[in-house]
Write a protein that holds these residues in place. Structure first.
Motif: not given
Length: 80
Positions: A35-37, A42-51
């Motif tokens: 669950a933590i992973d 999901i949190t870092h997916k947004d960062v990479y998608q924004e980049a």
């Protein structure tokens, strides 16, 4: 003196809670870590998608410029 007799050894259940906990602990830990992973992903997916979106917009902007060359588009996308 205690009422424990060697013949009653298998009928006592006083250690059942700790045994069950010890057997279930790996499953609980694996589920919690999964669950933590997942939330970290999901949190870092947004960062990479924004980049990726910013790089795509910069490349599209470069294509719309009148003096743009194809070589510049890849360089700009990589630089961002």
């Amino acid at each position: 003196m205690s009422n424990r007799h060697p013949s009653n050894f298998w009928s006592h259940r006083s250690g059942a809670v700790i045994t069950n906990f010890a057997l279930l602990l790996p499953a609980i830990l694996i589920t919690s870590l999964a669950a933590i992973d997942y939330s970290w992903t999901i949190t870092h997916k947004d960062v990479y998608q924004e980049a990726a979106d910013i790089a795509a917009l910069a490349a599209a902007k470069e294509l719309t410029l009148s003096d743009s060359k194809r070589e510049n588009v890849n360089d700009i996308a990589k630089a961002i």
